[in-house]
Every structure is written in structure tokens, then in C-alpha cells.
Scaffold this motif. Structure first.
Motif, PDB file in Angstrom:
ATOM      1  N   UNK A 191       0.826  -1.197   0.000  1.00  0.00           N
ATOM      2  CA  UNK A 191       0.000   0.000   0.000  1.00  0.00           C
ATOM      3  C   UNK A 191       0.860   1.246   0.000  1.00  0.00           C
ATOM      4  N   UNK A 193       3.353   1.790  -4.780  1.00  0.00           N
ATOM      5  CA  UNK A 193       2.898   0.849  -5.786  1.00  0.00           C
ATOM      6  C   UNK A 193       4.055   0.456  -6.702  1.00  0.00           C
ATOM      7  N   UNK A 213      -6.545   2.151 -17.519  1.00  0.00           N
ATOM      8  CA  UNK A 213      -7.913   1.745 -17.221  1.00  0.00           C
ATOM      9  C   UNK A 213      -8.202   0.251 -17.222  1.00  0.00           C
ATOM     10  N   UNK A 228     -14.683  -1.420  -9.305  1.00  0.00           N
ATOM     11  CA  UNK A 228     -14.893  -2.239  -8.109  1.00  0.00           C
ATOM     12  C   UNK A 228     -14.012  -1.808  -6.939  1.00  0.00           C
ATOM     13  N   UNK A 229     -14.510  -2.025  -5.736  1.00  0.00           N
ATOM     14  CA  UNK A 229     -13.682  -1.867  -4.540  1.00  0.00           C
ATOM     15  C   UNK A 229     -13.176  -3.272  -4.237  1.00  0.00           C
ATOM     16  N   UNK A 278      -9.241  -5.929  -9.402  1.00  0.00           N
ATOM     17  CA  UNK A 278      -9.315  -5.145 -10.631  1.00  0.00           C
ATOM     18  C   UNK A 278      -8.244  -5.633 -11.581  1.00  0.00           C
ATOM     19  N   UNK A 337      -6.231  -4.326 -14.940  1.00  0.00           N
ATOM     20  CA  UNK A 337      -6.081  -3.032 -15.607  1.00  0.00           C
ATOM     21  C   UNK A 337      -4.870  -2.999 -16.520  1.00  0.00           C
ATOM     22  N   UNK A 348      -4.751  -5.960  -9.504  1.00  0.00           N
ATOM     23  CA  UNK A 348      -4.496  -5.140  -8.326  1.00  0.00           C
ATOM     24  C   UNK A 348      -5.790  -5.060  -7.525  1.00  0.00           C
ATOM     25  N   UNK A 406      -8.058  -2.792  -5.533  1.00  0.00           N
ATOM     26  CA  UNK A 406      -8.202  -1.333  -5.408  1.00  0.00           C
ATOM     27  C   UNK A 406      -8.475  -0.903  -3.965  1.00  0.00           C
ATOM     28  N   UNK A 407      -8.818  -1.855  -3.096  1.00  0.00           N
ATOM     29  CA  UNK A 407      -9.070  -1.487  -1.702  1.00  0.00           C
ATOM     30  C   UNK A 407      -7.783  -1.443  -0.884  1.00  0.00           C
ATOM     31  N   UNK A 408      -6.729  -2.112  -1.376  1.00  0.00           N
ATOM     32  CA  UNK A 408      -5.481  -2.176  -0.606  1.00  0.00           C
ATOM     33  C   UNK A 408      -4.258  -1.807  -1.443  1.00  0.00           C
ATOM     34  N   UNK A 409      -4.404  -1.773  -2.768  1.00  0.00           N
ATOM     35  CA  UNK A 409      -3.302  -1.590  -3.715  1.00  0.00           C
ATOM     36  C   UNK A 409      -2.366  -2.798  -3.787  1.00  0.00           C
TER      37      UNK A 409
END
Ligand SMILES: Cc1cc2nc3c(=O)[nH]c(=O)nc-3n(C[C@H](O)[C@H](O)[C@H](O)COP(=O)(O)OP(=O)(O)OC[C@H]3O[C@@H](n4cnc5c(N)ncnc54)[C@H](O)[C@@H]3O)c2cc1C
Ligand SMILES: [Zn+2]
Lengths: 103, 418
Positions: free
Chosen positions: A13, A16, A35, A62-63, A66, A68, A84, A86-89
Motif C-alpha cells: 500500500x 505501488x 484503465x 470495483x472496490x 481489478x 487493468x 491489483x 483497489x481497496x489495498x493496492x
């Protein structure tokens, strides 16, 4: 390296980092984000405006998990797909966008 | 019922030592309401307040997952202004600024509006042309705007870099004197208190986890503290817009990104205005505590982590020093991030949704704080009347289907470039 605490960030986190299949692990600033990679573009010549609208303007966003696109602009310049959260990276697998997702 | 704040009340409390009452009640969720507003940020609270104050709808609950002020309303850089140039935006943001100007009195709560003026800088003649066009549009709409040349700026902002070798020489700028800052927490607390006084239940630490529906009609929400039913339900959750809308089966033109803000150690009064750099997205002001508060672009990839990446510190610090060289001597005190709801045209959405009795407000990108009063005003109208307020008709959720994108900056449909 920070391994995280009960309320603090984990190492991932904090900063990245992305594994480029060609160049190895690099800082994300070497890449350009592009994206959601799960979207598929309507066929060329398709007159289905709804499909085009949804493709261009709507996002699952989404949380959580993902997939991308990133382009390694300051490296090999190849496009890759990254997993990845997206809630924690936290990052998962990555592979060249020109190749199929690994099993 | 909380008591009214006044000089008399202050004297009475000072004389008697009586404690001040809670600013708002700790409400327990009731089984049914006329309106549920999901999200206790500035927008949700303002919406609840205007539902009660303007429309007499007082059986209202604001359902907040965390505590009041924990979202972007408590994380933003507090700029308020109305220097826009697209029809629709111009009128909406000016309406908002007018509401700001009377807000402390309307709420009986000091939101510390400080109309110190905002100066947008131009670094060349063509950029100044663009700013003069914007200024003309503002003035045609009755909004104050003044074009400044280099000498004006040197007089107003003597500490900028005017050296011969500078990469982005200062050519001029556009000043809106009525623009400035407001105390962000006070805005949340002030709306919460004023809504509470009118009977609105503010339910904190209650997370919405789903919707209750009958056919296409939304009839309530499922929460971590049980089901709550309502005639109408309104979503106002900023960075969590897509997440909540998905629970109602909706896919939105929104992506969630991180925006960071930064504050230096406090120093004596130095920066008297809000200044926007013209060569990059970078803006700076000084807080009443003395810290220089500044921010730049979003981090650039979608994320719900509420935790910014380090390289942004370098990017904004470079802008800061390019603009104000003496800032290189300052230490950074803190930086933080908020989850920002980015849209394909940089404009937000306020209005009805494809689900009956479900209303949506979100997609505010960088501009939701200054919009808070007008959003609350117009969203409350939309919910109470079941039809969009005239000031927000251009902000419909389905505008891209009709080719009506509202792109103030002409950047194309990339959420992460707005
Ligand atoms: C760093 C930064 C700087 C900014 N600077 C400016 C600026 O200078 N000027 C400006 O005009 N705008 C600025 N903005 C934008 C502005 O802050 C936002 O657009 C605005 O605050 C969003 O509206 P809000 O206040 O209602 O959001 P929030 O305060 O984020 O409110 C949304 C609420 O919804 C709650 N929520 C989420 N999920 C759930 C759930 N499942 N159940 C219940 N509740 C839920 C959240 O906890 C949150 O409290 C900035 C934003 C950031 C992040
Ligand atoms: Zn590479």
C-alpha cells in the motif's frame, strides 16, 4: 521493509510497484495507467450505440479485485495487464497485454 | 433541541460555567423515514438540511458509515469560487457562492468563510487570452472577475518567482475577489447541527450494505444496524458512489481515484490569497493556523485506499518551489488522501436514476466542497419534488447517452485525466 501493522499500511500500500514481464519490478511512475482491462471494445463498424456508450462511459469501478492496463512508457514500452486490489493496492499477477491471461 | 449560538449564550455559559449541549443528537435509526440520505458528508448533510428547511420534509435520516467529517468533507483543501465558463456550471457555482455568503447566518454556525480572493496565473499571452475570455463570461453572468497584468501580480504576490530565468514566467492572471476558503469541518458540523435542530436523524457508524426494493422501486436500505425503510432514498457517498450504486444494480460513469492534500509547518501570515499555478494543476492557500495548504492532480489510477503515493509529494513540491522559491525552506507537516469520484467529463451528476424513488448525487471530481450548499439545495429540491432543479438539469446521469457531456476543460472522456 514495512510489513504493515493492525491499522497501518502494508508494504504494497505504501508504494505501488509493478512487475513488468520484460523488465522486472519497477516503480509505478515508469508506467502509464490506461484503465479497466476487462472491458471489450465493440466490433469496428458496430452500430450498437448502447454498447459503445457503455464501453466508453461506464465503469465497474470495483472496490477490490481489478484487472487493468498499464504501459511501461519509461521502459520497454510494452502494454501489460496487472491484477491489483483497489481497496489495498496489493498487486497480483501481471502479463503482456498481447498474450492471453495466465491460467 | 440544541440551543442557539449567540453573544448572549456565550456570556451565559461563561458566567455559569454550564457545559454546552451536544452539537447534534446521537440518533438511533428508526424503522421508517420519508427520506434516507446515504452518506454524511457535506453533501448528504446539506441535502438533509434543505429537505427540512426548504421543503418541510423532516422525517429524514442521514446514514453515515463512519463519523461525520470522516470523508472528503474533512479532507479537502477548502477552496470556494465560481470562476467557471460553461453555461450550467457558471450559474450553479455562482448560486453556491451566494449561498456560502449567507451560510454562517442561515446555519447559526460560523463556517469561517474567508473571501480572500483567488488568483489564477497565466504564464504567457495566449493563456491570458483564455483567462480574459473566462473573465468576460463570468462578468456577463454578473460574477466578479478582474484581469491582472504582471505588475498587478507583482504588487499582490511579491513572493512569487519573477526571476529572468524562470521556466514559467508570470504574465498575468484572473482574480475573483469573492472566492476564498471556508472551514471544512465547520461546514459539516454546521449543517449537521442545523439539520438536527429541524428533526433530522444523523445516524453515525451505520453502513449501508444493500437496498430493499419492490420491483423497480427502492423502498429502503439494509445496514449494519438493520433494515430501514423509506419513501425515497438518496445516494450521496462521493468516492463510494459506484460501490453503493452497484448494490442497486446500476453501473455509473464514475471511477474512484485518490486526491492528496498537503500542509506545511505553520508560519506567520504570508500567502494572503488562494493562488492557482497556470503551468500545472497546483493551488495553494494559507490556513488560519499558518500552514500552507496545497494540492495538485489525482494520483492517476483508481483506488479506494485513501492513502496517497509518495511521488505526488515530489510533483507538488516542485510546483510549490517553482512558484514560491522560499517554500523550499519549509517542512511538510502532513499529507493525506481522499477517495474522489471522477467522471468522464469532469462534471458531476444530480438527479433521478433508472430505479424508481432512488436519487443520485456524485461524481464531483475536484469541485465538490465549493458546491456543497448548492448541491444540498438542488438535490433536496429534486428529491422533494421528484424532478430535477433547473440549475442541475444539465447534470443528468444519462447525459452521455444523449451526447450531452459537459466538459469544462475539454480533456476527453478519461476519468483519470480530468
Ligand atoms: C484532497 C482533496 C482536496 C479537495 N479540495 C477541494 C477544494 O479545494 N474545493 C472543492 O470544491 N472541492 C475539493 N475537493 C472535493 C470535495 O472534497 C468533494 O467533492 C466533496 O467533499 C464530496 O462530497 P461530500 O462532502 O458529501 O463527501 P464525503 O465527505 O466523502 O461524504 C461521503 C460520505 O459517504 C459515506 N459512505 C460511504 N459509503 C457508505 C456506506 N456504505 N454507508 C454509509 N455511508 C457511506 C462516507 O463515509 C462519507 O462520509 C477535494 C477533495 C479531496 C479528496
Ligand atoms: Zn518493461
Amino acid at each position: 521493509m514495512n510489513t504493515g501493522s493492525a491499522n497501518g499500511p502494508t508494504g504494497n500500500e505504501r508504494m505501488l510497484k509493478i512487475v513488468c514481464p520484460n523488465c522486472g519490478e519497477r516503480h509505478y511512475t515508469e508506467f502509464r495507467y490506461a484503465g479497466d482491462a476487462t472491458k471489450s471494445r465493440p466490433r469496428h463498424g458496430s452500430a450498437d450505440l448502447r454498447a459503445w456508450h457503455d464501453h466508453v462511459f461506464l465503469f465497474d469501478n470495483p472496490k477490490g479485485a481489478h484487472r487493468e492496463y498499464w504501459q511501461h512508457v519509461l521502459g520497454c514500452r510494452q502494454w501489460l495487464v496487472l491484477e491489483r486490489d483497489t481497496a489495498t493496492n496489493t498487486t497480483g499477477r501481471s502479463w503482456l497485454a498481447s498474450e492471453a491471461a495466465p491460467p | 433541541m440544541t440551543e442557539r449560538y449567540s453573544a448572549l449564550a456565550l456570556a451565559r455559559h461563561a458566567a455559569t460555567g454550564a457545559p454546552w449541549p451536544r452539537v447534534w443528537r446521537k440518533a438511533e435509526p428508526k424503522p421508517t423515514y420519508d427520506v434516507i440520505v446515504i452518506g454524511g458528508g457535506g453533501h448528504g448533510l446539506a441535502t438533509a438540511y434543505y429537505l427540512a428547511a426548504n421543503h418541510g420534509v423532516t422525517k429524514v435520516a442521514v446514514i453515515e458509515r463512519g463519523y461525520i467529517g470522516s470523508g472528503n468533507v474533512g479532507r479537502n483543501t477548502t477552496l470556494v469560487r465560481s470562476n467557471y465558463q460553461m453555461d450550467g456550471n457558471t450559474q450553479f457555482f455562482e448560486y453556491s457562492l451566494k449561498l456560502w455568503e449567507g451560510l454562517s447566518h442561515a446555519l447559526n454556525y460560523n463556517v469561517m468563510l474567508s473571501q480572500r480572493g483567488q488568483i489564477v496565473l497565466a504564464h504567457g499571452p495566449s493563456q491570458l487570452d483564455v483567462l480574459s475570455r473566462k473573465g468576460n463570461i463570468m462578468r456577463l453572468n454578473g460574477i466578479d472577475a478582474e484581469l491582472l497584468d504582471r505588475a498587478d501580480i507583482m504588487r499582490l504576490l511579491p513572493y512569487l518567482d519573477y526571476s529572468a530565468g524562470t521556466r514559467f514566467p508570470i504574465h498575468g492572471g484572473l482574480l475573483q475577489r469573492r472566492a476564498g476558503t471556508a472551514r471544512h469541518d465547520a461546514v459539516a458540523w454546521g449543517y449537521a447541527r442545523a439539520a438536527d435542530r429541524l428533526g433530522v436523524d444523523i445516524v453515525e457508524h451505520c453502513e449501508v450494505t444493500g437496498f430493499i426494493s419492490v420491483g423497480n422501486r427502492i423502498t429502503g436500505v439494509r445496514t449494519s444496524r438493520g433494515d430501514i425503510h423509506a419513501e425515497r432514498t438518496a445516494i450521496s457517498v462521493a468516492g463510494h458512489s459506484s460501490h453503493i450504486a452497484a448494490m442497486a444494480g446500476l453501473r455509473l460513469p464514475i471511477e474512484s481515484h485518490l486526491l492528496q492534500a498537503f500542509v506545511t509547518e505553520p508560519i506567520k501570515p504570508f500567502v494572503d490569497h488562494v493562488i492557482s499555478f497556470g503551468a500545472e494543476l497546483f493551488y495553494i492557500s494559507q490556513s488560519d493556523k499558518g500552514g500552507l495548504v496545497f494540492g495538485g492532480h489525482i494520483d492517476g489510477f483508481n483506488s479506494y485506499t485513501q492513502r496517497g503515493q509518495f511521488p505526488k509529494i515530489q510533483a507538488v513540491a516542485e510546483c510549490a518551489v517553482a512558484l514560491i522559491p522560499s517554500m523550499s525552506r519549509l517542512r511538510l507537516l502532513r499529507h493525506w488522501a481522499g477517495i474522489q469520484d471522477m467522471t468522464p467529463d469532469g462534471s458531476p451528476f444530480i438527479g433521478r436514476t433508472p430505479r424508481d424513488n432512488l436519487y443520485f448525487n456524485g461524481g464531483w471530481c475536484y469541485q465538490g466542497f465549493k458546491a456543497t450548499p448548492a448541491t444540498g439545495w438542488c438535490f433536496a429540491h429534486t428529491i422533494a419534488r421528484g424532478e430535477e432543479h433547473a440549475l442541475v438539469r444539465h447534470l443528468a446521469l444519462d447525459r452521455f447517452e444523449r451526447g450531452n457531456g459537459h466538459d469544462e476543460y475539454g480533456l476527453g472522456q478519461w476519468t483519470y485525466r480530468q
